[in-house]
Enzyme design. Structure first.
Site, PDB file in Angstrom:
ATOM      1  N   ASP A  15       0.820  -1.225   0.000  1.00  0.00           N
ATOM      2  CA  ASP A  15       0.000   0.000   0.000  1.00  0.00           C
ATOM      3  C   ASP A  15       0.848   1.267   0.000  1.00  0.00           C
ATOM      4  OD1 ASP A  15      -2.387  -1.310  -0.060  1.00  0.00           O
ATOM      5  OD2 ASP A  15      -2.821  -1.093   2.088  1.00  0.00           O
ATOM      6  N   ARG A  96       0.852   5.143  16.977  1.00  0.00           N
ATOM      7  CA  ARG A  96       0.429   6.158  16.000  1.00  0.00           C
ATOM      8  C   ARG A  96       0.712   7.600  16.432  1.00  0.00           C
ATOM      9  NH1 ARG A  96       0.812   1.631  13.935  1.00  0.00           N
ATOM     10  NH2 ARG A  96      -0.682   0.880  12.407  1.00  0.00           N
ATOM     11  N   ASP A 125      -6.776   3.478  12.608  1.00  0.00           N
ATOM     12  CA  ASP A 125      -5.498   4.184  12.499  1.00  0.00           C
ATOM     13  C   ASP A 125      -5.609   5.517  11.759  1.00  0.00           C
ATOM     14  OD1 ASP A 125      -4.009   2.492  14.077  1.00  0.00           O
ATOM     15  OD2 ASP A 125      -3.658   1.079  12.438  1.00  0.00           O
ATOM     16  N   SER A 177      -3.688  -9.135   7.678  1.00  0.00           N
ATOM     17  CA  SER A 177      -3.166  -7.788   7.853  1.00  0.00           C
ATOM     18  C   SER A 177      -2.473  -7.775   9.207  1.00  0.00           C
ATOM     19  CB  SER A 177      -4.318  -6.795   7.826  1.00  0.00           C
ATOM     20  OG  SER A 177      -3.887  -5.580   8.401  1.00  0.00           O
TER      21      SER A 177
HETATM   22  N1  ARG Z   1      -7.335  -3.329  16.106  1.00  0.00           N
HETATM   23  C1  ARG Z   1      -6.091  -2.760  16.500  1.00  0.00           C
HETATM   24  C2  ARG Z   1      -6.235  -1.306  16.795  1.00  0.00           C
HETATM   25  O1  ARG Z   1      -7.108  -0.689  16.267  1.00  0.00           O
HETATM   26  C3  ARG Z   1      -4.982  -3.049  15.525  1.00  0.00           C
HETATM   27  C4  ARG Z   1      -5.074  -2.332  14.226  1.00  0.00           C
HETATM   28  C5  ARG Z   1      -4.074  -2.782  13.189  1.00  0.00           C
HETATM   29  N2  ARG Z   1      -4.205  -4.192  12.986  1.00  0.00           N
HETATM   30  C6  ARG Z   1      -3.767  -4.895  11.936  1.00  0.00           C
HETATM   31  N3  ARG Z   1      -3.848  -6.176  12.024  1.00  0.00           N
HETATM   32  N4  ARG Z   1      -3.290  -4.339  10.887  1.00  0.00           N
HETATM   33  O2  ARG Z   1      -5.465  -0.748  17.538  1.00  0.00           O
END
Ligand code: ARG
Length: 404
Positions: A15, A96, A125, A177
């Protein structure tokens, strides 16, 4: 005229690699690619940094953020026993705002007016990046290509990449992911989207199968100084090293796996698997030490504030007055949380095995049933009289036979 500059939160995956090119072609911008090292599994970030330059970025940096992550973010997360919905240690949510801070600093240093990220419109995110960046500098503009473009499927995206000279992954990527850093790993998508499917064994990399872990288990002593883990098995070390060590110890004993249905900020319930050996071990040990060193009244209030803190950070509100206010409560309480906790790990389980503190509120002479007991037993009679008085009065009012 010089082109506009955009700072991109770049991981080197498909991505964000496609985004490096897309921003040049679709937005006519100069791309500054920033890859944050937050302790993810991918250790060698140099090829990733170089790849962005090959795709045409005007500048590309790998920034080591691990020390800062441990000191400024994870220290506070431990103080807050931070578990979203009481379960998830917030590994993505905590990284983040840190990455955002660096993106903003680099935007200022390079004169960029734009910041871009590779998050989808369905996740948390995007909320965390954009809320953090706006809180740090409201004049910066955001670009979220994945929300904008129409490269629907991964196949379409690969075709676009191929046609536009963006290297595509040659190895067949796992159909999940994944986001990972020092505080653990998050795994979602693929077969996990059917909530009745068991998590396949190949999703786990930080923890051994609990059933295959050594049966004798392992003891580990965590030392805390003012709420911060400072030693492991008597060896003092900086938090960053301690977390790496704790991940290894708990992971080899099969401890730290989670499988949960989670409430996203955007209103969707999703199923997410996590492995967070160090995070869960340290938070558990820390909670136990708080129970020894903090009063019942403080603990009760703190339980509510801990949940609130996790909720704020999950929703991208790291840079908020509310989070700072709870941290001020924690700064006061943590000054008392110094001591050692012996934890026992065994085949995926964790138990508190022994505990001592510099200033414990546990008093042996008050607690004991042996002859050194100093508790004044007779005083309890008067206490119970006063304690029950309002209830006796109420009961009398209700009359005989009225109680349920
Ligand atoms: N659900 C988690 C959060 O919102 C992880 C997000 C990213 N997860 C991922 N498998 N790419 O903090």
């Amino acid at each position: 005229m010089a082109k506009e500059k955009v700072v991109l939160a770049y991981s080197g995956g498909l991505d964000t690699s496609v985004i490096v090119k897309w921003l040049q072609l679709e937005k006519d911008m100069d791309v500054v690619a920033i890859c944050g090292n937050v302790g993810q599994d991918e250790r060698d970030l140099e090829p990733i940094r170089q790849k962005a330059l090959d795709i045409g970025a005007v500048q590309s940096e790998a920034v080591d953020m691990r020390e800062e992550y441990a000191q400024d973010f994870l220290t506070r997360a431990i103080a807050a026993n931070a578990l979203y919905e009481g379960v998830y240690p917030l590994l993505s949510a905590l990284s983040r705002p840190l990455i955002s801070k660096h993106l903003v600093d680099i935007a200022h240093a390079t004169g960029a007016r734009y910041i871009a990220h590779g998050c989808t419109g369905k996740g948390n995110d995007q909320v965390r990046f954009e809320t953090s960046i706006k809180a740090l500098d409201p004049t910066l503009e955001l670009v979220a290509p994945v929300r904008e473009w129409d490269l629907g499927s991964r196949e379409e995206e690969m075709e676009w990449a191929e046609a536009n000279g963006v290297p595509v992954p040659t190895t067949k990527s796992k159909p999940y992911s994944i986001d990972d850093n020092l505080w653990g790993r998050a795994i979602e998508c693929g077969v996990l989207e059917d909530t009745w499917n068991s998590p396949p064994s190949d999703i786990w990399t930080m923890t051994v199968d609990p059933q295959a872990a050594p049966h004798e288990g392992e003891e580990v002593v965590i030392g805390f100084t003012a709420g911060v883990p400072t030693s492991i098995n008597g060896k003092e070390m900086p938090l960053l090293d301690l977390i790496i060590e704790a991940n290894a110890i708990a992971g080899r004993n099969g401890y730290g796996r989670l499988d949960m249905i989670e409430d996203r900020v955007v209103g969707i319930k999703s199923r997410e698997c996590y492995e967070c050996p160090a995070a869960l071990l340290l938070i558990n040990a820390h909670k136990n030490l708080e129970m020894l060193t903090l009063s019942a009244e403080v603990l009760k209030e703190k339980q509510n504030l801990d949940l609130k803190w996790a909720d704020l950070v999950y929703r991208g509100l790291w840079y908020s007055q509310a989070r700072e206010a709870i941290d001020a409560y924690n700064a006061y309480t943590q000054a008392h949380v110094t001591g050692e906790v012996r934890m026992k790990l065994c085949c995926g389980s964790l138990f508190m095995d022994g505990i001592r503190a510099e200033a414990p509120l546990y008093d042996y002479n008050l607690a004991t049933y042996d002859e050194s007991d100093t508790f004044e037993h007779a005083q309890s009679e008067g206490f119970i009289y006063v304690h029950s008085l309002p209830h006796i009065t109420w009961s009398r009012q209700q009359g005989p036979g009225s109680r349920q």
